[in-house]
Design an enzyme around this catalytic site. Structure first.
Site, short mmCIF file in Angstrom:
data_model
loop_
_atom_site.label_atom_id
_atom_site.label_comp_id
_atom_site.label_asym_id
_atom_site.label_seq_id
_atom_site.Cartn_x
_atom_site.Cartn_y
_atom_site.Cartn_z
N GLU A 133 18.54 45.95 8.45
CA GLU A 133 18.69 47.20 9.26
C GLU A 133 19.80 47.93 8.89
O GLU A 133 20.94 47.45 8.61
CB GLU A 133 18.58 46.65 10.74
CG GLU A 133 18.18 47.99 11.66
CD GLU A 133 18.15 47.35 13.30
OE1 GLU A 133 17.53 46.40 13.44
OE2 GLU A 133 18.85 48.16 14.00
N GLU B 52 18.36 40.27 15.30
CA GLU B 52 19.88 40.28 16.36
C GLU B 52 19.72 39.39 17.47
O GLU B 52 20.16 39.52 18.61
CB GLU B 52 20.13 41.52 16.77
CG GLU B 52 20.26 42.62 15.51
CD GLU B 52 20.77 44.08 15.85
OE1 GLU B 52 21.03 44.41 17.11
OE2 GLU B 52 21.25 44.68 15.03
C1 GAL Z 1 20.17 47.51 16.42
C2 GAL Z 1 18.92 47.16 16.71
C3 GAL Z 1 17.74 48.08 16.88
C4 GAL Z 1 18.33 49.31 17.63
C5 GAL Z 1 19.47 49.74 16.87
C6 GAL Z 1 20.21 50.94 17.13
O1 GAL Z 1 21.27 46.71 16.41
O2 GAL Z 1 18.44 45.95 16.17
O3 GAL Z 1 16.77 47.45 17.99
O4 GAL Z 1 18.71 49.05 19.00
O5 GAL Z 1 20.57 48.78 16.88
O6 GAL Z 1 21.17 51.29 16.31
#
Ligand code: GAL
Length: 912
Positions: free
Chosen positions: A596, A514
């Site tokens: 993710e 990100e």
């Molecule tokens: C994502 C990020 C992670 C964590 C997660 C929590 O956007 O890549 O590191 O912060 O959100 O939902």
């Protein structure tokens, strides 16, 4: 269509080959020459973990500047918009900084000779007491590494929760005396640090040797010019860990293993082998071994390099005779230079590496020998595996020709109550539970993992998405990696790939998470391309991805990376439409996967009413939050605005079968980032809580990821005295929804023997729900069916009052090596042995015999009792004591747990 195919394998590290000082009596046959190896092989890799002295802060009154570089002032946002450039240093004149002395440590990882750093004259720090041999450190704390100075606490209740509320920051000094024998004169001597958090500077005998700023990097300093053989050598290491530098708990200290490596001057370089298997068939695998030989002497060296390949058994021991040989190559290595040779051999009928349950993680080891003027100069072991990977844009991921869905989780590096201090057993336990759930992959979010993670993944058959950074130049917190990106991104990227590329478990590289550069058009894409190219230079056999939450399919960013890794947007954030098909259409020749996903939030054993319909809701005061107690409902239907429930992601993956799979945020809870309750200490995202107890969510993943395992799991617990006869404002009985996760396709729910109906899982449904149940104490039983036949059952019962404690060690026998651990679960149970769901009894743990309680926990994100405390409240019926055997002491440890008003419990652990 470009289908990413790769038949590479592996890399090196790990237990195998840790110490090659073994006495060799065997005859080693190399390239037709048979010779008898000298009594002791010249390479030694010695653990330097034991007996350090440690102090926080610089010496009192110290006026010497020891900072790496000037840091910007202020606090900056915790989770920044990601659009800001690295903060500019302040305008006032800079004090002297050490950066120019540190940068040369990374020179082996800088490709362009013109960009290699040159060490200035001078010896910064020589006036500081702590670097001097004669300094008396006997009053300093004595400890063994790995060490995280943040874990002892206390937790702070002020400020933000993002980094876990523990004091991981500041300056810390480590000192150790090294005994270097006279016989080591003339050898090359290195200090290898697997990870130090952060901005490390190393002095030996009062001389600055080098260092490394990035806390997740593994690195080496060359001690040779500063060593005094035949005497005591004083090592001093200073860390300077900035507070506002991370979005999660980074830990502080030398938190990974440390090694002393001794070689002859002509030796295999650091991570100096690269093993690939470019052709694999049932009949044979071609094994290509590239070896880099360093010559640290001042004379040109004639060397011959040969490699033999052996099969490894399940525990990593060599078996039988060599299964392949790579004939000797003659090399000339200039004084102070390196040279590379490459050769090939064939392993007949290779036993492939692949993830269980469908495949087996078979491993091999390449044993490389280096002869210098005909004499044995080095032996170097590279564990590897043989497997083929295919990343197909339309059909997903294949390993060894078999389609395998990536059932992955993202994990941070901390080990809960142990903080970030690496512990092999704690990491192994994490992986064991993930495998039990059906996970087959892990993403090392968002940084290089401990080498042991890859060794475990190789052995256990877990695939790895190996990641470098959370930020590039666009910062997320004021003092994060953006400060050193320009000077260190190349070294940190090459370091990771060289270290990890021989591991069969590593299937893909990720250059970032990100990053703000996603949204910076061509300029951002150019940075991505540079990083991608660096990775591919070091390892062209695997695709490179970058986890993208906001890059759009028409942005130039995705063009320059090999595989499209989408964070959340793939399945569709909130009400937004899924972008998997959009990216698929824009990049028909690129592999796509969920880098993710989910980010569902829950507290183990907490249930909040009413319960969200469908695939859930963005968490809020009337959506899953217990705003008074700062807990999240465990119906697994609540998530932050950018996220989703497990159910929604499962459905997206089924609807879009070209997607290769997902990496759920997160497998385990972690310290820091306690969304949505910033006042807490640890996350709510984990499928498994911080103590290692399964949340309900574990079972929705297990049900979906292990379809052949007969299982059913019913929730919530069934102790709701306050809901008996409860009516809403309109006078209707309130409902207590019952949800079931099962690998079956149908289920019938019974409340006190009465059927609540038999229901089928509809397409794209992953739970069976009875939302109209009216609570009555007693027994809730589910019978699950598959294809009409009974498949699995689960029952919850209303319990009686807490009556006694139970203690259950996960292992009853542990090694007396001062490192191995037993994780002892405490349960608060009623007379019949059922866990009493809401119990929060204060437990006192006691220990007798040759062991210690290193930490306790309960998985409650709001619990601020320090981790080393032997007193710990149970959280919803459970608590944990982590027990370690004292080094070298065999015997029986007795752990006792006591609490007021209930019978105590005792458990025995044998130490061997
Ligand atoms: C994502 C990020 C992670 C964590 C997660 C929590 O956007 O890549 O590191 O912060 O959100 O939902």
């Amino acid at each position: 269509m470009a289908i990413w195919r790769s038949t590479i394998s592996t890399l090196r590290c790990g237990r195998i080959g840790l110490v090659l000082a073994a006495v060799v009596t065997a005859m080693i046959s190399q390239a037709g020459v048979t010779f008898e190896a000298a009594a002791v092989l010249p390479r030694e890799r010695i653990s330097l973990n034991d007996d350090w002295r440690f102090a926080k802060n610089d010496p009192p009154g110290n006026t010497v500047s020891l900072i790496y570089d000037v840091r910007p002032q202020g606090r900056g946002a915790g989770r920044g918009p990601g659009e800001q450039q690295a903060a500019a240093p302040p305008a006032e004149p800079a004090p002297p900084v050490l950066k120019q002395w540190i940068l040369p440590t990374g020179n082996d990882f800088v490709k362009d000779p013109a960009k290699k750093a040159v060490r200035p004259a001078g010896n910064p720090g020589e006036d500081v007491d702590y670097v001097r041999a004669e300094f008396d450190d006997s009053s300093w704390k004595r400890l063994d590494l790995p060490h995280d100075w943040g874990t002892e606490g206390p937790f702070t209740t002020t400020g933000r929760g993002a980094t876990g509320r523990l004091p991981f920051y500041g300056v810390g000094w480590y000192r150790k005396k090294l005994d270097i024998a006279q016989a080591d004169a003339g050898k090359s001597i290195f200090l290898d640090i697997d990870g130090a958090m952060s901005y490390a500077t190393v002095w030996l005998n009062g001389r600055l040797v080098g260092g490394w700023p990035y806390g997740y990097a593994s690195w080496r300093v060359n001690l040779t010019p500063y060593v005094k053989p035949g005497g005591v050598n004083q090592l001093a290491i200073r860390l300077d860990n900035p507070e506002n530098s991370s979005r999660w708990y980074p830990g502080g200290g030398i938190y990974r293993n440390v090694w002393l490596v001794k070689t002859s001057p002509v030796h295999v370089g650091q991570w100096g082998t690269y093993v690939t298997t470019p052709e694999v068939s049932a009949a044979g695998a071609t094994v290509t071994v590239r070896v880099t030989v360093d010559n640290d002497s001042n004379r040109e060296a004639n060397v011959s390099v040969a490699t033999q390949v052996f099969a490894l058994d399940d525990s990593g021991n060599r078996t039988g005779t060599a299964v392949a040989s790579i004939a000797s190559a003659e090399l000339r290595v200039g004084a102070g230079a390196s040279a590379v040779t490459e050769g090939q051999g064939i392993v007949a009928k290779p036993r492939l590496w692949g993830p269980p349950p469908g495949q087996k993680p078979n491993r091999y080891v390449a044993v490389t020998t280096v002869l210098h003027d005909g004499k044995m100069a080095d032996t170097y072991e590279t564990p590897f595996g043989v497997r083929t990977l295919k990343f197909d844009p339309n059909e997903g991921f294949f390993i060894n020709g078999q389609h395998v869905l990536l059932k992955g989780v993202c994990n941070h590096h901390d080990l809960g109550a142990l903080g970030s201090a690496l512990n092999y057993r704690a990491l192994e336990r994490q992986l064991e539970m993930l495998i039990e759930m059906g996970a087959n992959a892990i993403r090392t979010s968002h940084n290089p993992p401990a080498p042991e993670l890859l060794e475990l993944a190789d052995r256990m058959g877990m695939m790895v998405l190996d990641e470098t950074f959370d930020v590039w130049l666009s910062r997320k917190t004021l003092l994060d990696y953006s400060l050193i990106y320009t000077d260190w991104h190349e070294q940190d990227t090459r370091m990771l790939v060289r270290r990890d590329r021989n591991h069969p478990s590593v299937i893909m590289w990720s250059i970032g998470n990100e990053v703000g550069e996603q949204r910076q058009g061509e300029a951002g894409a150019a940075i991505a391309k540079e990083l991608r190219d660096i990775v591919s230079e070091e390892d062209p056999s695997r695709p490179v991805t970058c986890a993208m939450n906001s890059a759009r399919a028409d942005s130039p960013f995705s063009v320059v990376i090999d595989a499209i890794g989408l964070n959340y947007q793939g399945a569709g954030r909130g009400d937004a439409a899924p972008t998997y098909p959009v990216f698929h259409e824009a990049f028909p020749d690129k592999f796509i996967f969920g880098a993710e996903t989910a980010s569902t939030i829950s507290s183990r054993g907490e249930y909040v009413f009413p319960v969200a319909p469908g695939t859930g809701l963005i968490a809020g005061a009337n959506a899953g939050e217990d705003t008074a107690r700062h807990h999240m409902s465990s119906y697994d239907l609540y998530f932050p605005s950018w996220a989703a429930s497990p159910d929604k992601e499962f459905a997206a993956l089924e609807r879009f079968p070209f997607v290769g799979g997902e990496f759920v945020w997160t497998g385990w809870d972690y310290l820091g980032e306690p969304t949505p309750f910033d006042t807490s200490r640890s996350s709510y995202f984990g499928i498994i809580d911080l103590a290692g107890f399964k949340k309900d969510r574990f079972y929705i993943y297990q049900a979906h990821w292990r379809p052949d395992l007969p299982m059913a799991h019913v929730l919530p617990h069934w102790n709701w005295p306050d809901r008996t006869g409860l009516k809403d404002e309109a006078g209707n009985a309130v409902r207590t929804p019952v949800h079931v996760y099962t690998s079956g396709d149908e289920a019938e729910l019974f409340l006190n023997g009465k059927s609540m109906g038999r229901k089928k899982k509809e397409p794209y449904q992953y739970r069976i729900r009875w939302d109209d149940v009216i609570y009555a104490p007693g027994e809730l039983k589910v019978v699950a069916y598959r294809k009409g036949k009974e498949w699995a059952t689960d029952t919850v019962r209303t319990t009686g009052a807490a009556n006694r404690l139970l203690l259950e060690p996960d292992r009853a026998v542990i090694a007396a090596d001062g490192r191995d651990l037993s994780f002892v679960t405490l349960k608060v149970v009623d007379k019949t042995g059922l866990i009493v769901p809401r119990s929060v009894n204060l437990i006192r743990f006691e220990i007798a015999g040759p062991g210690e309680i290193v930490a306790t926990d309960n998985g409650d994100p709001t619990d601020f009792t320090v981790f080393p405390s032997p007193d710990r409240k149970a959280f919803n019926g459970l608590a944990l004591a982590i027990v370690k055997a004292k080094r070298g002491q065999r015997g029986t440890i007795t752990v006792t747990a006591k609490a007021e008003g209930v019978a105590e419990a005792r458990a025995k652990i044998t130490t061997k």
